[in-house]
Design a protein around this motif. Sequence first.
Motif, PDB file in Angstrom:
ATOM      1  N   VAL B 256       0.896  -1.083  -0.048  1.00  0.00           N
ATOM      2  CA  VAL B 256       0.216  -0.071   0.083  1.00  0.00           C
ATOM      3  C   VAL B 256       0.941   1.255  -0.132  1.00  0.00           C
ATOM      4  N   ALA B 257       1.928   1.221   0.701  1.00  0.00           N
ATOM      5  CA  ALA B 257       2.865   2.298   0.654  1.00  0.00           C
ATOM      6  C   ALA B 257       3.678   2.522  -0.492  1.00  0.00           C
ATOM      7  N   LEU B 258       3.982   1.482  -1.315  1.00  0.00           N
ATOM      8  CA  LEU B 258       4.646   1.545  -2.590  1.00  0.00           C
ATOM      9  C   LEU B 258       3.504   2.423  -3.596  1.00  0.00           C
ATOM     10  N   SER B 259       2.407   1.770  -3.223  1.00  0.00           N
ATOM     11  CA  SER B 259       1.268   2.303  -4.263  1.00  0.00           C
ATOM     12  C   SER B 259       1.114   3.654  -4.081  1.00  0.00           C
ATOM     13  N   ALA B 260       1.107   4.245  -2.889  1.00  0.00           N
ATOM     14  CA  ALA B 260       1.009   5.720  -2.518  1.00  0.00           C
ATOM     15  C   ALA B 260       2.123   6.390  -2.882  1.00  0.00           C
ATOM     16  N   ALA B 261       3.288   5.866  -2.728  1.00  0.00           N
ATOM     17  CA  ALA B 261       4.563   6.582  -3.192  1.00  0.00           C
ATOM     18  C   ALA B 261       4.645   6.612  -4.688  1.00  0.00           C
ATOM     19  N   LEU B 262       4.057   6.054  -5.481  1.00  0.00           N
ATOM     20  CA  LEU B 262       3.791   5.806  -6.854  1.00  0.00           C
ATOM     21  C   LEU B 262       2.710   6.782  -7.601  1.00  0.00           C
ATOM     22  N   ASP B 263       1.571   7.250  -6.306  1.00  0.00           N
ATOM     23  CA  ASP B 263       0.483   7.725  -6.670  1.00  0.00           C
ATOM     24  C   ASP B 263      -0.444   6.986  -7.741  1.00  0.00           C
ATOM     25  N   PRO B 265      -3.163   4.702  -6.956  1.00  0.00           N
ATOM     26  CA  PRO B 265      -4.199   3.906  -6.452  1.00  0.00           C
ATOM     27  C   PRO B 265      -4.680   2.498  -6.721  1.00  0.00           C
ATOM     28  N   PHE B 266      -4.232   2.116  -7.852  1.00  0.00           N
ATOM     29  CA  PHE B 266      -4.683   1.073  -8.294  1.00  0.00           C
ATOM     30  C   PHE B 266      -3.320   0.458  -9.180  1.00  0.00           C
ATOM     31  N   THR B 267      -2.854  -0.590  -8.544  1.00  0.00           N
ATOM     32  CA  THR B 267      -1.476  -0.881  -9.133  1.00  0.00           C
ATOM     33  C   THR B 267      -1.323  -2.523  -9.079  1.00  0.00           C
ATOM     34  N   GLY B 268      -0.641  -3.037 -10.047  1.00  0.00           N
ATOM     35  CA  GLY B 268      -0.333  -4.386  -9.913  1.00  0.00           C
ATOM     36  C   GLY B 268       1.172  -4.537  -9.678  1.00  0.00           C
ATOM     37  N   ILE B 269       1.458  -5.153  -8.464  1.00  0.00           N
ATOM     38  CA  ILE B 269       2.786  -5.080  -8.066  1.00  0.00           C
ATOM     39  C   ILE B 269       3.398  -6.673  -8.248  1.00  0.00           C
ATOM     40  N   ASP B 270       4.463  -6.885  -8.728  1.00  0.00           N
ATOM     41  CA  ASP B 270       5.216  -8.224  -8.820  1.00  0.00           C
ATOM     42  C   ASP B 270       6.111  -8.385  -8.159  1.00  0.00           C
ATOM     43  N   LEU B 271       6.048  -9.553  -7.118  1.00  0.00           N
ATOM     44  CA  LEU B 271       6.917  -9.846  -6.183  1.00  0.00           C
ATOM     45  C   LEU B 271       7.529 -11.306  -6.320  1.00  0.00           C
ATOM     46  N   ARG B 272       8.736 -11.415  -5.813  1.00  0.00           N
ATOM     47  CA  ARG B 272       9.146 -12.959  -5.834  1.00  0.00           C
ATOM     48  C   ARG B 272       9.411 -13.116  -4.046  1.00  0.00           C
ATOM     49  N   LEU B 273       8.852 -13.847  -3.459  1.00  0.00           N
ATOM     50  CA  LEU B 273       9.171 -14.232  -2.065  1.00  0.00           C
ATOM     51  C   LEU B 273      10.064 -15.201  -2.146  1.00  0.00           C
ATOM     52  N   THR B 274      11.451 -15.000  -1.452  1.00  0.00           N
ATOM     53  CA  THR B 274      12.534 -15.714  -1.377  1.00  0.00           C
ATOM     54  C   THR B 274      12.632 -16.802  -0.359  1.00  0.00           C
ATOM     55  N   PRO B 275      13.181 -17.907  -0.640  1.00  0.00           N
ATOM     56  CA  PRO B 275      13.299 -19.095   0.531  1.00  0.00           C
ATOM     57  C   PRO B 275      13.968 -18.160   1.854  1.00  0.00           C
ATOM     58  N   GLU B 276      14.538 -17.192   1.783  1.00  0.00           N
ATOM     59  CA  GLU B 276      15.296 -16.663   2.911  1.00  0.00           C
ATOM     60  C   GLU B 276      14.240 -15.686   3.601  1.00  0.00           C
ATOM     61  N   GLY B 277      12.904 -15.651   2.948  1.00  0.00           N
ATOM     62  CA  GLY B 277      11.832 -14.524   3.589  1.00  0.00           C
ATOM     63  C   GLY B 277      11.795 -13.397   2.939  1.00  0.00           C
ATOM     64  N   GLU B 278      12.554 -12.945   2.178  1.00  0.00           N
ATOM     65  CA  GLU B 278      12.625 -11.722   1.631  1.00  0.00           C
ATOM     66  C   GLU B 278      11.631 -11.515   0.614  1.00  0.00           C
ATOM     67  N   ALA B 279      11.060 -10.123   0.447  1.00  0.00           N
ATOM     68  CA  ALA B 279      10.055  -9.980  -0.575  1.00  0.00           C
ATOM     69  C   ALA B 279      10.798  -9.231  -1.547  1.00  0.00           C
ATOM     70  N   VAL B 280      11.122  -9.440  -2.924  1.00  0.00           N
ATOM     71  CA  VAL B 280      11.895  -8.871  -3.825  1.00  0.00           C
ATOM     72  C   VAL B 280      10.885  -8.381  -4.784  1.00  0.00           C
ATOM     73  N   PHE B 282       9.745  -6.586  -8.479  1.00  0.00           N
ATOM     74  CA  PHE B 282      10.360  -6.242  -9.734  1.00  0.00           C
ATOM     75  C   PHE B 282       9.800  -5.070 -10.561  1.00  0.00           C
ATOM     76  N   GLU B 283       8.536  -4.829 -10.099  1.00  0.00           N
ATOM     77  CA  GLU B 283       7.801  -3.581 -10.705  1.00  0.00           C
ATOM     78  C   GLU B 283       6.502  -3.452 -10.365  1.00  0.00           C
ATOM     79  N   ALA B 284       6.133  -2.252 -10.376  1.00  0.00           N
ATOM     80  CA  ALA B 284       4.589  -2.046 -10.231  1.00  0.00           C
ATOM     81  C   ALA B 284       4.022  -1.662 -11.352  1.00  0.00           C
ATOM     82  N   ASN B 285       2.906  -2.184 -11.889  1.00  0.00           N
ATOM     83  CA  ASN B 285       2.093  -2.084 -13.139  1.00  0.00           C
ATOM     84  C   ASN B 285       1.205  -0.806 -12.919  1.00  0.00           C
ATOM     85  N   PRO B 286       1.165   0.115 -13.728  1.00  0.00           N
ATOM     86  CA  PRO B 286       0.572   1.229 -13.306  1.00  0.00           C
ATOM     87  C   PRO B 286      -0.876   1.150 -13.694  1.00  0.00           C
TER      88      PRO B 286
END
Lengths: 236, 314
Positions: B256-263, B265-280, B282-286
């Motif tokens: 939600v914070a990323l969506s707000a930072a990019l202004d 309000p409707f976005t598609g965020i591409d994440l990959r959750l790593t085995p180490e627990g990090e959320a990487v 890739f991009e936010a589709n506008p």
Amino acid sequence: MLLVLANPDDREALWLRTALVSLVDMPVEVLTPTRLICARSITHRLPSTSGGFRFEFADGGVLLAGEVAGLVNRMTTMPTAHLEFAAPVDRAYAEAELHAFLLGWLGSLACPMLNPPAPESLAGAWHSEVAALHLATLAGLNCAVASVDADAPFLPARTPAQMVHFVLDGKVIGPILPAGDRDALLQFGHLWGTRLLQVETARQGGKLTFVSASALPHYSLGGRALVRAMAEVLSA
Amino acid sequence: MILIAGIPHEPPVALAIAAAEESGAAYIVFDQRDHLSARLQLKLDAVAGWQGTLSTAAEVIDLQAIDGVYVRLMDERYLPDVAVLPPSTPERLRAARFHSLLYDWLNTASIRIASRPRAMLSNMSKTYQAGIIHRCGFGIPETLVTNDPDAVVDFVDRCAAEGDDVVYKSVSGTRSIVETFRVADRTRLSRIRWCPTQFQRKVRGTDVRVHVVGSRVFATRIESEATDYRYSGRQSGTDAKLTSIELEPRLQKACVALSAALDLPFTGIDLRLTPEGEAVCFEANPCPAYSYYQSRTGAPIAAALIRWLAEGER
């Protein structure tokens, strides 16, 4: 060093470089977009902890991330002559990629920058004339009556500008104004979304009336006061 | 009143219209294909800024009556009625003027807009957007953008020594298929001399597409053997499997914070959750093509979008 990123025929950039030299105790150099893009080796690494960037130029010169203390960004055009003979589809793709690279590289710089790039313009936040009038109205500046239509797209002729001010990081530089007008200019700069903005206005019926604005200022109009303020920001 | 602007039969637009219909929200549709006969008139109000009307053959829309807009407009240069015409024809020029003015209004109107055309531009550069993504607390893939073949070889060899592949893809918003860098690719590396190209250390983990609507979050886990799951059938021979999941609250907040930072309000965020627990990230589709995900998971994304647009908070 301080870098002025500008075309070689950009008189305002050359004027600024000369003016800055006497105010900062570090080299001030002009870097042209062509030299940047035609570098023999370009590497930009993200996140920046992976090494930042490195440009190795054809003459053997090298530009490293840690060397740039501040940057004046006047990247108005992107050199694409080297893509001239590519097929139209490939050229369009390469131009989009080059623009994206430059936007990403400028956006990643940690040093003070006037002005930071924006997606709509490498040289910094840009608004159409229609949007600028809207922002000026919201900021409390007087605006001439205007209407616009897709079939009659031209706005009324601008009032000739009588005054030039520069809004830089919450300061107004230029002729002294009543507090209300100064606040309106500050608010306008904030709404525009950039650090340094040139605003041209006129007095109409006693009201400060918006004429035009640009994130690519004519520094020479701001004189020594503007350059001093810029030097302070760039060497911070 | 909600304005839905786009091509009505295009799946994301069609789903939004269906959701508006189902919810009973007042809405109107601007069919972008009517652009040549549509008229947009704006007048500058001394306090409120631009106000006016959008007129089509069917109706006149008072823009002051609009509380929210779903924007899913295509590049007007590719609209069927003008795409075949030379650039300087009156129809092409008029299409450009009409859309430019429409974007001016969408960029400035003080109403809910998902999303403003100006804000959508951040996706023009993945590395520019990556800076914002990183500042919002997400990991970003180790990335090299370069025109130097030797730098690529060093990067690929270093990643390989640590057991990782490297992928390459466009830096710009131009759609490209993500491909794994192969030994055979070394022979054509000299081509990058013309234009810096993006290479990334391949991130191991599970793909998750997150749709943010205002402050609501819809997450979809994607299971696929392909390098680019959007082309799963082509790259791995089997379709990707999509499942709705619940993200942990910390990640929901970050999205939600990323969506707000990019202004956006409707976005598609591409994440990959790593085995180490990090959320990487890739991009936010506008302007996400959320229909692909909604149709496979049943997540009520369109309903949430319509609700957000109708709430009327300014």
